[in-house]
Design an enzyme around this catalytic site. Sequence first.
Site, short mmCIF file in Angstrom:
data_model
loop_
_atom_site.label_atom_id
_atom_site.label_comp_id
_atom_site.label_asym_id
_atom_site.label_seq_id
_atom_site.Cartn_x
_atom_site.Cartn_y
_atom_site.Cartn_z
N HIS A 137 0.84 -1.20 0.00
CA HIS A 137 0.00 0.00 0.00
C HIS A 137 0.88 1.25 0.00
CE1 HIS A 137 -2.73 3.15 1.32
NE2 HIS A 137 -3.68 2.41 0.78
N GLU B 255 -3.54 2.00 -7.52
CA GLU B 255 -3.91 3.16 -6.71
C GLU B 255 -2.89 4.28 -6.92
OE1 GLU B 255 -6.42 1.93 -3.08
OE2 GLU B 255 -4.33 1.65 -2.52
P1 PGA Z 1 -9.04 6.67 -0.21
O1 PGA Z 1 -7.96 5.53 0.12
O2 PGA Z 1 -10.28 5.96 -0.72
O3 PGA Z 1 -9.28 7.39 1.08
O4 PGA Z 1 -8.46 7.53 -1.27
C1 PGA Z 1 -7.78 4.45 -0.75
C2 PGA Z 1 -6.71 3.53 -0.22
O5 PGA Z 1 -5.78 3.99 0.46
O6 PGA Z 1 -6.74 2.31 -0.47
#
Ligand code: PGA
Length: 236
Positions: free
Chosen positions: A87, A156
């Site tokens: 992450h 992401e």
């Molecule tokens: P967020 O976080 O939806 O608050 O942007 C996503 C994540 O960190 O997986």
Amino acid sequence: MIIASNFKTNHTRTSTNEYIEFVEEFIKKENISSDVYVFPPSTALMNSRSVFVGAQNAYPVQSGSFTGEIALEQLQEFGIKSILIGHSERRHVLKESQEFINSKFEFFKNSEFMITYCIGEPLEIRQKGLKEVLEYISLQLESIDMSYENLIVAYEPVWAIGTGVSATMEDIKSTHSALKNIYGFKNLLYGGSVNLDNVASIVDIEGVDGVLIGTASWKKEHFCEILKKTNKLGGR
Ligand code: PGA
């Protein structure tokens, strides 16, 4: 469809329990067919009948001397078989190296965990264009066994996480389609400022198999509304 909630450093054991019971009831009542994942903090790990409860992080050993960490033995106590690896907050805030991330992946692959592996580029790379984004991501995937059968990949973009600014539909579409073409991912999620208003359009994009949600998923009612909005949408 895979719908996942990352609690990050929010919720207690008591509130997680209430959240998961609420979501379990909702899944039954509304006939939700998506695979639902919740990643609570490690103090709130628990077993569930219809929600895959996973760890946000763990040290890649059975047990040992790693003060402040939890490892496989502590996950096994709660029947946890799913984990987030790579992450962006662990990479950028906690300064985890790609080498360490690779060793976590190897360890939890050998332990047959369902691994949600996160990839994504910082803003200065996105501003250069898709080619540079794909080059950056290729380094995050270099030592990862992409043929591992229990693999979910979450794209992401770092600049979209927790900022309230999600990637554009065009960026998600082109990035997912390129990643699917190059690597053949079966389960490719999008994450980064997914919310109630944009979730249905995002999961409708070709090449998006689900979403990993932080902020907008922390209230159980909101998460359930997301489950309802995305139920039976998309290709899976
Ligand atoms: P967020 O976080 O939806 O608050 O942007 C996503 C994540 O960190 O997986």
